[in-house]
Design an enzyme around this catalytic site. Structure first.
Site, PDB file in Angstrom:
ATOM      1  CB  SER A 225       9.852   3.873  15.041  1.00 43.15           C
ATOM      2  OG  SER A 225       9.295   4.356  13.841  1.00 43.15           O
ATOM      3  CG  LEU A 226      12.769   6.299  21.393  1.00 37.00           C
ATOM      4  CD1 LEU A 226      14.024   5.490  21.164  1.00 37.00           C
ATOM      5  CD2 LEU A 226      13.125   7.656  22.018  1.00 37.00           C
TER       6      LEU A 226
ATOM      7  CD  GLU B 260      -2.816  -1.192   2.420  1.00 37.50           C
ATOM      8  OE1 GLU B 260      -3.658  -2.087   2.453  1.00 37.50           O
ATOM      9  OE2 GLU B 260      -2.721  -0.324   3.307  1.00 37.50           O
TER      10      GLU B 260
ATOM     11  N   GLY C  47       6.796  -2.110   6.063  1.00 35.39           N
ATOM     12  CA  GLY C  47       8.168  -2.613   6.029  1.00 35.39           C
ATOM     13  C   GLY C  47       9.191  -1.772   6.759  1.00 35.39           C
ATOM     14  CD  GLU C  48      13.470  -0.641   9.638  1.00 34.90           C
ATOM     15  OE1 GLU C  48      12.603  -0.206  10.409  1.00 34.90           O
ATOM     16  OE2 GLU C  48      14.378   0.084   9.187  1.00 34.90           O
TER      17      GLU C  48
ATOM     18  CB  CYS D 273       0.854   6.008  11.506  1.00 38.37           C
ATOM     19  SG  CYS D 273       1.877   7.240  10.830  1.00 38.37           S
TER      20      CYS D 273
ATOM     21  CB  CYS E 204       3.071  -2.052  13.667  1.00 40.18           C
ATOM     22  SG  CYS E 204       3.193  -1.777  11.887  1.00 40.18           S
TER      23      CYS E 204
ATOM     24  CB  CYS F 248       7.069  -5.388   8.716  1.00 42.77           C
ATOM     25  SG  CYS F 248       8.474  -4.660   9.586  1.00 42.77           S
TER      26      CYS F 248
ATOM     27  CG  ASN G  75      -3.718   5.949  13.852  1.00 43.65           C
ATOM     28  OD1 ASN G  75      -4.574   6.738  14.209  1.00 43.65           O
ATOM     29  ND2 ASN G  75      -2.610   6.324  13.242  1.00 43.65           N
TER      30      ASN G  75
HETATM   31  N1  SAH Z   1       9.603   0.254  10.008  1.00 46.75           N
HETATM   32  C1  SAH Z   1       9.693   1.661   9.937  1.00 46.75           C
HETATM   33  C2  SAH Z   1       8.692   2.335   9.017  1.00 46.75           C
HETATM   34  C3  SAH Z   1       7.261   1.865   9.068  1.00 46.75           C
HETATM   35  S1  SAH Z   1       6.291   2.392  10.418  1.00 46.75           S
HETATM   36  C4  SAH Z   1       9.608   2.251  11.332  1.00 46.75           C
HETATM   37  O1  SAH Z   1       9.408   1.510  12.275  1.00 46.75           O
HETATM   38  O2  SAH Z   1       9.820   3.441  11.479  1.00 46.75           O
HETATM   39  C5  SAH Z   1       6.006   4.093  10.195  1.00 46.75           C
HETATM   40  C6  SAH Z   1       5.552   4.785  11.475  1.00 46.75           C
HETATM   41  O3  SAH Z   1       4.228   4.372  11.854  1.00 46.75           O
HETATM   42  C7  SAH Z   1       6.457   4.419  12.618  1.00 46.75           C
HETATM   43  O4  SAH Z   1       6.747   5.491  13.453  1.00 46.75           O
HETATM   44  C8  SAH Z   1       5.596   3.394  13.324  1.00 46.75           C
HETATM   45  O5  SAH Z   1       6.061   3.143  14.564  1.00 46.75           O
HETATM   46  C9  SAH Z   1       4.217   4.033  13.214  1.00 46.75           C
HETATM   47  N2  SAH Z   1       3.106   3.148  13.552  1.00 46.75           N
HETATM   48  C10 SAH Z   1       3.040   1.821  13.370  1.00 46.75           C
HETATM   49  N3  SAH Z   1       1.868   1.323  13.848  1.00 46.75           N
HETATM   50  C11 SAH Z   1       1.162   2.374  14.321  1.00 46.75           C
HETATM   51  C12 SAH Z   1      -0.136   2.514  14.929  1.00 46.75           C
HETATM   52  N4  SAH Z   1      -0.934   1.454  15.107  1.00 46.75           N
HETATM   53  N5  SAH Z   1      -0.532   3.736  15.296  1.00 46.75           N
HETATM   54  C13 SAH Z   1       0.258   4.817  15.093  1.00 46.75           C
HETATM   55  N6  SAH Z   1       1.478   4.751  14.526  1.00 46.75           N
HETATM   56  C14 SAH Z   1       1.945   3.543  14.144  1.00 46.75           C
END
Ligand code: SAH
Length: 359
Positions: free
Chosen positions: A216-217, A93, A162-163, A337, A120, A113, A294
């Site tokens: 993504s901390l 997507e 994905g990462e 997200c 996530c 991922c 979310n």
């Molecule tokens: N793997 C990478 C990029 C994909 S996630 C990463 O971890 O950064 C992109 C962003 O969406 C990241 O900050 C991730 O932590 C956030 N994200 C994932 N699931 C989410 C959710 N359910 N609600 C809000 N943000 C989310």
């Protein structure tokens, strides 16, 4: 036939090598790069500044093909989500988010991922495959050119499925095309690679392409981060933040990294968590982007109430940080997200969305 190359994902350097390999002058690379990424042309026969023999030769050696658009979803606020099919049949997507003059494209770097972050939706799905550079840059190509009069994308974030740093070579190759003046000409500030913290590849990134970095901390201590971002067991917080500092360079050649922090009710949203974050980030030039969780089907986590979210943000601001709240765009089309799952049946559940086949 199967040796034909998909030139969509070739950076200028790679295209030059390609032309040399087929016995042609390397300057042809510049012409072809512009045709594909500035004029949106996929057919060699339309590349009028190449002579006929060369166009025929190209047809014998190569083709130019983006992923296929399976479905388009448009939310009331203008966010668009696209379900794309790869050659393998896997689905990914991408999301276009209009904000004032900006048009941000959120792209996927992998189908599924492997990192299994607990909050996530993509992580819950598991890993399917890496995208190649044509499938990555193909998302930007589609966003700009799949319809006539599309407004051009101004910003790209690797925040889809994905990462990105676990698909390093293809991500770098596509980022080079995004930056190239003969490609999309996007500056460093307009391209953001977001990572859950693949430390060796953050270090490596520095030598390959100059882009903005987001981390993504999501937790301010290793005990909690081990649990919700399991890759932390391999690359704990201290190592991660040191890698960020290195990425900024000795004289802070780059100004800051973005720290992403999802706020999850009763998991990481307390004042203690905010204090921990302040302590951790006190020396790192950064901007903090707070993302209220979310929800998606199958998750037990909840979004905190607005007061908790605002208190968390105010605490950080009062301590001198730049902290912003990511508004939830695209929720109506399951495009916010962490909601990207590449699964058609799951995606059509909403009533608000308008869905229509585009090609
Ligand atoms: N793997 C990478 C990029 C994909 S996630 C990463 O971890 O950064 C992109 C962003 O969406 C990241 O900050 C991730 O932590 C956030 N994200 C994932 N699931 C989410 C959710 N359910 N609600 C809000 N943000 C989310």
């Amino acid at each position: 036939m199967q040796n034909k190359k998909n030139l969509l994902g070739y950076s200028l350097e790679s295209l030059k090598d390609f032309f040399t390999d087929i016995g042609e002058q390397s300057y042809r690379a510049k012409q072809v790069l512009k045709w594909i990424h500035q004029k949106g042309v996929l057919d060699f026969s339309e590349m009028t500044d190449l002579n006929k023999d060369l166009r025929n030769k190209l047809n014998n050696h190569a083709f130019i093909k983006p992923p296929q658009i399976e479905e388009e979803f448009i939310s009331n606020e203008g966010t668009k989500k696209y379900l794309l099919k790869l050659d393998s049949g896997s689905m990914i997507e991408m999301v276009i988010i209009p904000e004032g003059k900006r048009r941000t494209l959120c792209i996927s770097s992998q189908a599924g991922c492997a990192l299994a972050c607990t909050f996530c939706a993509t992580g819950a799905q598991g890993f399917d495959q890496n995208l190649n550079s044509s499938e990555i840059i193909g998302q930007l190509w589609l966003a700009n050119f799949n319809k006539k009069n599309n407004k051009l994308i101004t910003n790209v974030v690797f925040m889809g499925m994905g990462e990105p740093l676990l698909n390093f070579d293809a991500v770098i190759e596509s980022a080079k095309i995004m930056k190239d003046q003969l490609g999309y000409g996007l500056s460093r500030k307009r391209i953001t690679i977001s990572t859950a913290g693949i430390v060796p590849n953050i270090k490596k990134l520095n030598n390959y392409v100059d882009v903005s970095l987001a981390i993504s901390l999501h937790a301010s201590n290793d005990v909690l981060r081990d649990e919700i971002v399991p890759i932390n067991k391999k690359y704990p917080i201290e190592k991660l933040l040191n890698a960020c500092q290195d990425y900024l360079g000795k004289e802070n050649k780059r100004k800051h990294v973005t720290i992403e922090y999802i706020l999850i009710k009763n998991v990481n949203d307390s004042l203690e968590d905010a204090k921990g974050l302040v302590k951790l980030l006190s020396k790192l030039p950064c901007k903090i982007n707070l993302i209220p969780f979310n929800s998606f089907n199958g998750s037990n986590y909840e979004r905190p109430c607005n007061k908790t979210i605002n208190d968390f943000k105010s605490f950080l601001i009062n301590k001198g940080f730049i902290a912003t709240l990511r508004t939830t765009r695209g929720d109506g089309v399951d495009a916010a997200c962490g909601q990207l799952v590449g699964n058609l049946t799951k995606s059509i559940k909403g009533k608000k969305l308008i869905s229509h086949k585009t090609i």
